[in-house]
Structure formats: structure tokens, C-alpha cells
Design a protein around this motif. Sequence first.
Motif, mmCIF file in Angstrom:
data_model
loop_
_atom_site.group_PDB
_atom_site.id
_atom_site.type_symbol
_atom_site.label_atom_id
_atom_site.label_comp_id
_atom_site.label_asym_id
_atom_site.label_seq_id
_atom_site.Cartn_x
_atom_site.Cartn_y
_atom_site.Cartn_z
ATOM 1 N N UNK A 26 0.823 -1.208 0.000
ATOM 2 C CA UNK A 26 0.000 0.000 0.000
ATOM 3 C C UNK A 26 0.857 1.257 0.000
ATOM 4 N N UNK A 27 1.920 1.236 0.786
ATOM 5 C CA UNK A 27 2.792 2.408 0.864
ATOM 6 C C UNK A 27 3.472 2.692 -0.465
ATOM 7 N N UNK A 28 3.817 1.658 -1.214
ATOM 8 C CA UNK A 28 4.543 1.844 -2.460
ATOM 9 C C UNK A 28 3.625 2.071 -3.655
ATOM 10 N N UNK A 29 2.344 1.796 -3.528
ATOM 11 C CA UNK A 29 1.429 1.934 -4.661
ATOM 12 C C UNK A 29 1.221 3.400 -5.027
ATOM 13 N N UNK A 30 0.966 3.639 -6.300
ATOM 14 C CA UNK A 30 0.709 4.991 -6.781
ATOM 15 C C UNK A 30 -0.775 5.260 -7.002
ATOM 16 N N UNK A 31 -1.642 4.281 -6.722
ATOM 17 C CA UNK A 31 -3.080 4.439 -6.968
ATOM 18 C C UNK A 31 -3.830 4.839 -5.702
ATOM 19 N N UNK A 32 -3.316 5.826 -4.978
ATOM 20 C CA UNK A 32 -4.069 6.324 -3.833
ATOM 21 C C UNK A 32 -5.280 7.132 -4.306
ATOM 22 N N UNK A 33 -5.076 7.933 -5.324
ATOM 23 C CA UNK A 33 -6.165 8.695 -5.925
ATOM 24 C C UNK A 33 -6.051 8.570 -7.442
ATOM 25 N N UNK A 34 -7.190 8.553 -8.106
ATOM 26 C CA UNK A 34 -7.211 8.457 -9.561
ATOM 27 C C UNK A 34 -8.076 9.585 -10.124
ATOM 28 N N UNK A 35 -7.760 9.963 -11.351
ATOM 29 C CA UNK A 35 -8.498 11.044 -12.012
ATOM 30 C C UNK A 35 -8.545 10.768 -13.500
ATOM 31 N N UNK A 168 -8.204 1.037 -0.393
ATOM 32 C CA UNK A 168 -8.818 -0.213 0.055
ATOM 33 C C UNK A 168 -7.765 -1.186 0.566
ATOM 34 N N UNK A 169 -6.603 -1.191 -0.064
ATOM 35 C CA UNK A 169 -5.508 -2.014 0.430
ATOM 36 C C UNK A 169 -5.065 -1.549 1.817
ATOM 37 N N UNK A 170 -5.029 -0.251 2.024
ATOM 38 C CA UNK A 170 -4.636 0.268 3.330
ATOM 39 C C UNK A 170 -5.630 -0.104 4.418
ATOM 40 N N UNK A 171 -6.929 -0.018 4.114
ATOM 41 C CA UNK A 171 -7.927 -0.445 5.092
ATOM 42 C C UNK A 171 -7.798 -1.939 5.392
ATOM 43 N N UNK A 172 -7.551 -2.732 4.361
ATOM 44 C CA UNK A 172 -7.387 -4.176 4.568
ATOM 45 C C UNK A 172 -6.164 -4.474 5.422
ATOM 46 N N UNK A 173 -5.065 -3.764 5.177
ATOM 47 C CA UNK A 173 -3.851 -3.980 5.971
ATOM 48 C C UNK A 173 -4.082 -3.613 7.428
#
Length: 220
Positions: A26-35, A168-173
Amino acid sequence: MDNGAWVLELLGVFFCILAWLVSLATTMMSQWLTLSTDLLPAESYELGLWETCVVQDLGVLECSPYDSLLGLPPDIRLSRILMCVAVAAGLLAFMLAIPGMHVVNSCKGTETLQAKRVLKMLAGILCLATGVLGIIPPSYIAHLTVLRFFDESVPEVVPRWEFGQALFWGWAAGLLHLVAGGLLVSSCRCLQDEPCPAAMPLQRRIRSEELNHKKRTEYV
């Protein structure tokens, strides 16, 4: 140690490892926000904690890392700090849980299981704290995104950021860390202050010699 505590212990360590891996991803992902916009349907944008990316319709991904930490928006900067702390705390919890497992025979001589119980308790508390730390950043980002999405002062033609997969990955973690912490703390209640299995043969030998010596003395 009964089978129930042994199962709780193994499940706690398993969920601790899984939660840490998901938190790191989650920390390394770039899909925190999309536009995405109707003006440029062939391109979409992604916002992460470390970089921003442009995804083209053909699957080409171009990312640009942030120049400095101080130049970041406050929400991204705070989320990055909290996620890094959560990853470090999760790793420490995992390192404490491994030697605290009953199946890992690290006792010597007549030492008891008290040290293992303390290690697992600390690991469980760290997992609970990591779960709270891991839930705060995606929740904070999601809260600000909802406020900005429904902001009536912004014209409707202006594109708005939406939730990315990393939230969603962050909430799951975070939930996995909470589950792992609860399992590890619960398994500690089943451990009694009893000697380790490796110390039992030595104690039986000593008792046997004492009984033999006592019998010889009574016979004389």
C-alpha cells in the motif's frame, strides 16, 4: 500448551506477516487517488505517496517522483509519514512474534515461558497500534477526497480525484493488523508459567537422582 493457544499463535503470526506485506504494498502503490477526464479520455492520472503517474490508453505508464518532502500537500506528507511508521512498527511486531512462538524452542535449562509470553504480548500490542496507524492515512485521504468531490464552490467541469485501489488495500492492511494483534494477545492468556519442554528431561533426571539418594539413605 493446548491446541487452541497453538492455533491462535500460528494464525496471529500468519496474519501479522500478511498484514505487513499488504501495508508495504500500500505504501509503495501509486493508486491512492485516480483522475480521468472527458477532455482526455485516452489518459488517466494516479496520485501516490511517492510519485504521480499518467496512464495512457495503450497501457503506457509514466511516473514522476516528488521533488521534496516539504513541497508535498499536507495530507500526502502526513500519510507518507504515518505509513512509514506503520511499516516499521509492523516489521518490529513480526520480529518479536517469531521468537515468542511456542514452536520456536529458544528456552535453555530451567527457564520458563514467561519471556515468550512477554514477547508475544509486545508483538500483539504493536500489531494493534500498527493497525490503527495503518487505517488513519487512507481514511484521512478518503475524507478529504469526499469533501473535495462534493465541494459546490468548484465548477462541475473541473475534474475531481476519486478513490484509488491503495485506499482499500490500506484499510485491509489495518484490519489484518488488528486481527493479528487480537490473536497474539489472546494466545498469551493460554500460556501458563510452566517450564519449557526442553527443560523437562533434565528436571526428571534430577528428581530421579534425588529419589535414589533418599532411598539409599533410608536403607542405611
